[in-house]
Each structure stands twice: as structure tokens, then as C-alpha cells.
Design a protein around this motif. Structure first.
Motif, PDB file in Angstrom:
ATOM      1  N   VAL A   1      58.217  28.390  10.364  1.00 30.67           N
ATOM      2  CA  VAL A   1      58.677  28.103   9.068  1.00 30.67           C
ATOM      3  C   VAL A   1      58.921  26.660   8.287  1.00 30.67           C
ATOM      4  O   VAL A   1      59.469  25.923   9.338  1.00 30.67           O
ATOM      5  N   HIS A   2      58.575  25.999   7.672  1.00 29.61           N
ATOM      6  CA  HIS A   2      58.414  24.944   7.086  1.00 29.61           C
ATOM      7  C   HIS A   2      59.994  24.304   6.231  1.00 29.61           C
ATOM      8  O   HIS A   2      60.028  25.066   5.237  1.00 29.61           O
ATOM      9  N   ILE A   3      60.385  23.243   6.631  1.00 31.79           N
ATOM     10  CA  ILE A   3      61.101  23.194   5.446  1.00 31.79           C
ATOM     11  C   ILE A   3      60.857  21.437   5.341  1.00 31.79           C
ATOM     12  O   ILE A   3      60.346  20.757   5.534  1.00 31.79           O
ATOM     13  N   ILE A   4      61.447  21.847   3.887  1.00 32.59           N
ATOM     14  CA  ILE A   4      61.130  21.227   2.709  1.00 32.59           C
ATOM     15  C   ILE A   4      61.748  20.230   2.234  1.00 32.59           C
ATOM     16  O   ILE A   4      62.586  20.628   0.703  1.00 32.59           O
ATOM     17  N   GLN A   5      62.280  19.228   2.443  1.00 31.51           N
ATOM     18  CA  GLN A   5      63.200  18.344   2.001  1.00 31.51           C
ATOM     19  C   GLN A   5      62.778  17.248   0.406  1.00 31.51           C
ATOM     20  O   GLN A   5      61.629  16.851   0.172  1.00 31.51           O
ATOM     21  N   ASN A   6      63.310  16.757  -0.040  1.00 31.04           N
ATOM     22  CA  ASN A   6      63.205  16.568  -1.218  1.00 31.04           C
ATOM     23  C   ASN A   6      62.203  16.880  -2.399  1.00 31.04           C
ATOM     24  O   ASN A   6      61.858  16.340  -2.753  1.00 31.04           O
ATOM     25  N   CYS A   7      62.371  18.509  -2.091  1.00 25.53           N
ATOM     26  CA  CYS A   7      61.388  18.779  -3.332  1.00 25.53           C
ATOM     27  C   CYS A   7      61.994  20.284  -3.827  1.00 25.53           C
ATOM     28  O   CYS A   7      62.967  21.182  -3.507  1.00 25.53           O
ATOM     29  N   GLU A   8      62.472  19.813  -5.125  1.00 27.60           N
ATOM     30  CA  GLU A   8      63.639  20.691  -5.638  1.00 27.60           C
ATOM     31  C   GLU A   8      62.893  21.808  -6.658  1.00 27.60           C
ATOM     32  O   GLU A   8      62.124  21.254  -7.846  1.00 27.60           O
ATOM     33  N   VAL A   9      63.761  22.337  -7.117  1.00 32.43           N
ATOM     34  CA  VAL A   9      62.855  24.076  -7.710  1.00 32.43           C
ATOM     35  C   VAL A   9      63.167  23.670  -9.306  1.00 32.43           C
ATOM     36  O   VAL A   9      64.742  22.958  -9.703  1.00 32.43           O
ATOM     37  N   THR A  10      62.030  23.455  -9.789  1.00 38.47           N
ATOM     38  CA  THR A  10      62.756  23.122 -11.288  1.00 38.47           C
ATOM     39  C   THR A  10      62.085  24.091 -12.709  1.00 38.47           C
ATOM     40  O   THR A  10      62.867  24.446 -13.518  1.00 38.47           O
ATOM     41  N   GLY A  11      60.690  25.342 -11.956  1.00 37.02           N
ATOM     42  CA  GLY A  11      61.369  26.761 -12.232  1.00 37.02           C
ATOM     43  C   GLY A  11      60.483  27.405 -11.636  1.00 37.02           C
ATOM     44  O   GLY A  11      60.513  27.742 -10.706  1.00 37.02           O
ATOM     45  N   ILE A  12      60.695  28.770 -12.650  1.00 36.17           N
ATOM     46  CA  ILE A  12      60.427  30.167 -11.466  1.00 36.17           C
ATOM     47  C   ILE A  12      59.189  30.883 -12.178  1.00 36.17           C
ATOM     48  O   ILE A  12      59.176  31.431 -13.158  1.00 36.17           O
ATOM     49  N   GLN A  13      58.075  31.443 -11.427  1.00 33.43           N
ATOM     50  CA  GLN A  13      57.261  31.546 -12.471  1.00 33.43           C
ATOM     51  C   GLN A  13      56.840  32.888 -12.211  1.00 33.43           C
ATOM     52  O   GLN A  13      57.548  33.309 -10.857  1.00 33.43           O
ATOM     53  N   ARG A  14      56.759  33.965 -12.818  1.00 29.94           N
ATOM     54  CA  ARG A  14      56.564  35.832 -13.356  1.00 29.94           C
ATOM     55  C   ARG A  14      54.968  35.572 -13.042  1.00 29.94           C
ATOM     56  O   ARG A  14      54.543  35.068 -14.063  1.00 29.94           O
ATOM     57  N   GLY A  15      54.157  36.784 -12.971  1.00 32.21           N
ATOM     58  CA  GLY A  15      53.250  37.508 -13.215  1.00 32.21           C
ATOM     59  C   GLY A  15      53.125  38.962 -14.727  1.00 32.21           C
ATOM     60  O   GLY A  15      54.280  39.006 -14.615  1.00 32.21           O
ATOM     61  N   PRO A  16      52.082  39.211 -14.963  1.00 32.64           N
ATOM     62  CA  PRO A  16      52.647  39.890 -15.823  1.00 32.64           C
ATOM     63  C   PRO A  16      53.783  41.031 -15.868  1.00 32.64           C
ATOM     64  O   PRO A  16      54.075  41.664 -16.829  1.00 32.64           O
ATOM     65  N   ASP A  17      53.191  41.603 -14.546  1.00 34.08           N
ATOM     66  CA  ASP A  17      54.040  42.757 -14.063  1.00 34.08           C
ATOM     67  C   ASP A  17      55.794  42.429 -14.211  1.00 34.08           C
ATOM     68  O   ASP A  17      56.651  42.376 -13.499  1.00 34.08           O
ATOM     69  N   GLY A  18      55.601  40.961 -14.010  1.00 34.23           N
ATOM     70  CA  GLY A  18      57.431  40.914 -14.261  1.00 34.23           C
ATOM     71  C   GLY A  18      57.782  40.266 -12.354  1.00 34.23           C
ATOM     72  O   GLY A  18      58.563  39.393 -13.227  1.00 34.23           O
ATOM     73  N   ARG A  19      57.235  40.280 -11.927  1.00 38.51           N
ATOM     74  CA  ARG A  19      57.182  39.611 -10.533  1.00 38.51           C
ATOM     75  C   ARG A  19      57.217  38.260 -10.383  1.00 38.51           C
ATOM     76  O   ARG A  19      56.109  37.912 -10.998  1.00 38.51           O
ATOM     77  N   VAL A  20      57.969  37.812  -9.621  1.00 42.17           N
ATOM     78  CA  VAL A  20      57.931  36.710  -9.240  1.00 42.17           C
ATOM     79  C   VAL A  20      56.224  35.811  -8.168  1.00 42.17           C
ATOM     80  O   VAL A  20      55.879  37.217  -7.512  1.00 42.17           O
ATOM     81  N   THR A  21      56.024  34.599  -8.609  1.00 45.96           N
ATOM     82  CA  THR A  21      54.755  34.302  -8.312  1.00 45.96           C
ATOM     83  C   THR A  21      54.735  33.724  -7.836  1.00 45.96           C
ATOM     84  O   THR A  21      54.140  32.870  -6.524  1.00 45.96           O
TER      85      THR A  21
END
Ligand code: FAD
Length: 405
Positions: A188-208
Motif C-alpha cells: 500500500v502507498h502511504i502518502i502524507q502531506n497530500c490533501e484531496v481538493t476535488g473528486i472527479q467523475r466520468g460521464p457515467d457519474g462514476r468516480v475517476t
């Protein structure tokens, strides 16, 4: 200064993020790290990143008073907290990391007839389920916890107590670090100091994938485990979650020789106390009465808590307090957690643990991994779905405890 020491091995690696992962977990607290660990261990998914905006365990995981118990009233709660308790019992061995789980007993003080009736109802429900919980007379309570004042002239006399002997404490940051190391060992990759600022979705609505301060990172599935910041993160995908975030404070005293053998909680007087292995009295307060993300709280809340502690345990009146701090707790209307699929395909949420989710860490992580891997809940977390706030099928532990929770 640590660099001067030779031969120290990093406990987990800090790789550059890949372009895409099978699963991204947002939030490097115990719940998120644990979910990554169990995804790898039990579901064979290892292309995972845990993204943490600060440092591992810097949220509520490293700020809580570490009380562990499973004596909740409703079956949905007993399922998950008892599942967790069983995992606590073997966690140090499983992770090969000493999480210092200490089943020293959690005693809940009863101060009036109402407490007594409510606790006995819990005891009967727990025993029917197979969870240990027993009623103690005041004399038995004092035998278990000698500092307790059971005299009739006490400011808040007690008429008994409920004891869960298997309850206790664990070392909070060891839980985060232990899960992190074990997950990292499995790829597993553990990545600190990495803030999520957006969640992207495809045309079908699914997360990308997610936008972060280190750029876009693709993901087939996203699990949100962001405690007090859950609403902020879920808003990025346009999902509203029924949570209110507010500060909860705790404080510790100067170190003392071993004097306090168990955990004592008084919901009525509103004080929680145990003694850490370093000797500090670890004291928890009630929730601050306003919404905030500030990780500090009002001074009057902790002074009120100390009033209560001194009334219950006059022997601690002259002990000095060393540090106080706050975490941001995510409370649901029924004070039970949410572990659920969401209206967005590929997006899963684990939240609402509020003031009491440390004890749930291994169980919650284990069942959240199941939900993400199989896209369907385990029978132990099926009741914790988001839907219950629409259907009204609440799991009202707040009403069951009948106190500010
Ligand atoms: P956290 O440890 O808070 O992890 C969430 C992580 O998400 C954080 O590290 C945060 O930085 C990260 N994050 C947020 N937003 C983003 C973003 N956009 N991008 C990337 N990362 C992000 N529970 C008990 O069972 N017993 C107790 O005695 C107890 N006492 C408590 C006392 C206090 C003072 C407090 C504050 C809480 C207490 N709790 C207790 C509750 C318990 O601490 C929590 O329920 C539990 O630790 C939550 O763990 P977590 O991993 O979900 O959250």
C-alpha cells in the motif's frame, strides 16, 4: 536529532504517487489505514493509496482518550463494536506491532435510578448477544476501583456501576503506525502531506480520481475516511451527509505513579478518566456546543470536566494538568456511524464515529474494506447505511444512553 541515530529504518515507505490506483482511501487515521491494510490482507487488493493531508494519526486517532468497549444497546452497534473488540484482542500479534491494548475494565458509574435502569437494560441486551457486561454494587465498584468515593455524602453519590471487564485502552498512535507499517509491507502507498481538493467523475457519474495538492491521481474506487472533515470531502462529489462537526477536548495531568487501575466513565456528571502507561491521568470532556473545524475548544468545557473529576475523585484536586487539545468529531443525528455506498458509483464513505470511534478502529476498517472490495456491505455493517436517514430506521444510541453523547 533522530538523524544522529544509526540504523533506524522507516516504518513505512513514502513513495511518489502512481498515476492510478484501484482504491484511494482519503484520510490517514486509524480507520483509513486499517481499511487499506484489510483490503490488502483479506481481499487481495494491493494497488492502493492512502492520502493524508497532514501526518498519520494527526486527526482524531492521535487526539482521543482511547476508551475501548463494546457494550452498546442496539444489535447493529453490538455487531460492529464486538467485531472490533475481538480484533483488538489479537491486533498486536496480527500487525506484529505492540498497540498496547490493555483490557483493564471500563466502569460506567450510575448516579440515579434512571442510570441504573438504563445500564441494566444495556447489560441484559449485551449478555443476550454474548458481550460481557455486569452490574456492580457500590462496594463492588470500590473494590474494583479503590480511588472511588462511594460515601453517601459525596457530591454525586453512586448507586452502582456497569462494568465491562474486557473493555480498556490502547496506545492511539501505535494503532495508526502499526496499521501503516503492515499496509506498507503489503504494497500500500502511504502518502502524507497530500490533501484531496476535488473528486472527479466520468460521464457515467462514476468516480475517476482525485485532485490533490500533488496533482490528479486516478482511482477506480474511493473510500472516504476523513472523520471531522467528511462533509467537506463528500461535498467535492456533490454528496450531502447528515453530520455536524464540532470540537471535543481532552487533557492530561502530570505523570503520577500507578494509582488508577481502570477506566471510569460518568455520563451523568460528564467525565471520563484513566491513567496512561506514562502515568498521566487522561481525561475526556463533553463536546463543545458549536460547530467548528478549529481543533481547539472552549476553556469552560474542560474546567467543568475537571470540576466533575474533582467531585468524583477528591484525591486528584491538587494534581496539575499538563496539556489540553481538541479534535473535530463528526456526529450523526442518531449518534451511530455511517458505513455506506453513496449515490456516486465507486464512492464509499466511513464516518459519523463522532466521539466514540477509536474503539471501532479495527472492526470498522475491516468491514469498510469488505464494503469497498465487494461493493456490498457485510452483515455487520449493513445497518449503518446512509439510507436510514431517509427511511427513518435509525440506530439511536444517543437516546439509548439518554445523555449528551
Ligand atoms: P481521523 O483520525 O480524524 O482521520 C481522518 C484523517 O483524514 C485525518 O488525519 C485528516 O487529516 C484526514 N483528512 C481530512 N480531510 C482530508 C483531505 N481533504 N485530504 C486528505 N486527508 C484528509 N473514541 C473512542 O472510541 N474512545 C474514546 O475514548 C474517544 N475519545 C475521544 C476524545 C477526543 C478528544 C476526541 C477528539 C475523539 C475521541 N474519540 C474516542 C473518537 C475517536 O477519536 C474517533 O472516532 C476516531 O479516532 C476516528 O478515526 P478516523 O481514522 O476515522 O479519523
Amino acid at each position: 536529532a533522530m538523524r544522529a541515530h544509526k540504523g533506524w529504518e522507516a516504518q513505512w515507505s513514502s513513495p511518489e504517487p502512481r498515476k492510478e490506483y484501484d482504491v484511494i482511501i482519503i484520510g490517514g487515521g486509524g480507520h483509513g489505514l486499517g481499511a487499506a491494510y484489510y483490503l490488502a490482507k483479506e481481499h487481495g487488493i494491493t494497488n492502493i493509496a492512502v492520502l493524508e493531508k497532514g501526518w498519520l494519526g494527526g486527526g482524531n486517532t492521535g487526539r482521543n482518550t482511547t476508551i475501548i468497549r463494546s457494550n452498546y444497546l442496539y444489535e447493529e452497534s453490538m455487531h460492529i463494536y464486538e467485531h472490533s473488540m475481538k480484533l483488538w484482542e489479537g491486533l498486536s500479534q496480527d500487525l506484529n506491532y505492540n498497540v498496547m491494548y490493555s483490557p483493564r475494565g471500563v466502569m460506567m458509574l450510575s448516579h440515579n435510578v434512571h442510570d441504573q435502569q438504563s445500564f441494566k437494560r444495556h447489560i441484559h441486551a449485551n449478555r443476550l448477544y454474548g458481550i460481557d457486561n455486569e452490574w456492580l454494587t457500590p462496594e463492588q465498584a470500590k473494590a474494583f476501583c479503590p480511588p472511588l468515593d462511594i460515601s453517601g455524602s459525596a457530591r454525586y453519590p453512586i448507586n452502582g456501576a456497569a462494568l465491562q471487564r474486557r473493555g480498556g485502552t490502547a496506545r492511539h498512535d501505535a494503532v495508526a503506525w502499526g496499521f501503516a507499517r503492515a499496509a506498507s509491507d503489503r504494497g500500500v502507498h502511504i502518502i502524507q502531506n497530500c490533501e484531496v481538493t476535488g473528486i472527479q467523475r466520468g460521464p457515467d457519474g462514476r468516480v475517476t480520481g482525485v485532485d490533490t495538492n500533488r496533482g490528479f491521481i486516478g482511482a477506480k474506487k474511493i473510500g472516504v475516511s476523513a472523520a471531522g472533515h467528511t462533509t467537506v470531502v463528500m461535498q467535492m462529489a456533490g454528496v450531502r451527509v447528515p453530520l455536524q462537526s464540532s470540537p471535543l477536548q481532552a487533557l492530561v495531568s502530570e505523570p503520577l505513579k500507578p494509582i488508577f487501575p481502570c477506566v471510569v466513565m460518568s455520563n451523568t456528571v460528564h467525565a471520563y478518566i484513566s491513567q496512561s502507561d506514562k502515568g498521566e491521568l487522561v481525561i475526556g470532556a463533553g463536546t463543545d456546543q458549536y460547530n467548528s473545524y478549529s481543533q481547539t475548544g472552549g476553556l469552560q468545557i474542560i474546567t467543568h470536566t475537571l470540576d466533575a473529576i474533582c467531585e468524583l475523585f477528591p484525591m486528584f484536586r491538587r494534581v496539575k494538568m499538563m496539556r489540553s487539545w481538541g479534535g473535530i468529531v463528526d456526529n450523526t443525528p442518531d449518534r451511530s456511524a455511517i458505513q455506506s455506498k453513496t449515490p456516486v458509483p465507486g464512492l464509499y464513505v466511513n464516518c459519523g464515529w463522532g466521539t466514540g470511534g477509536f474503539k471501532a478502529t479495527p472492526g470498522s476498517a475491516n468491514l469498510f474494506a469488505h464494503l469497498i472490495a465487494r461493493d456490498e456491505p457485510h452483515k455487520f455493517n449493513a445497518g449503518l447505511n446512509l439510507d436510514r436517514f431517509r427511511t427513518g430506521r435509525l440506530i439511536d444510541e444517543a437516546a439509548a444512553a439518554a445523555v449528551a453523547h
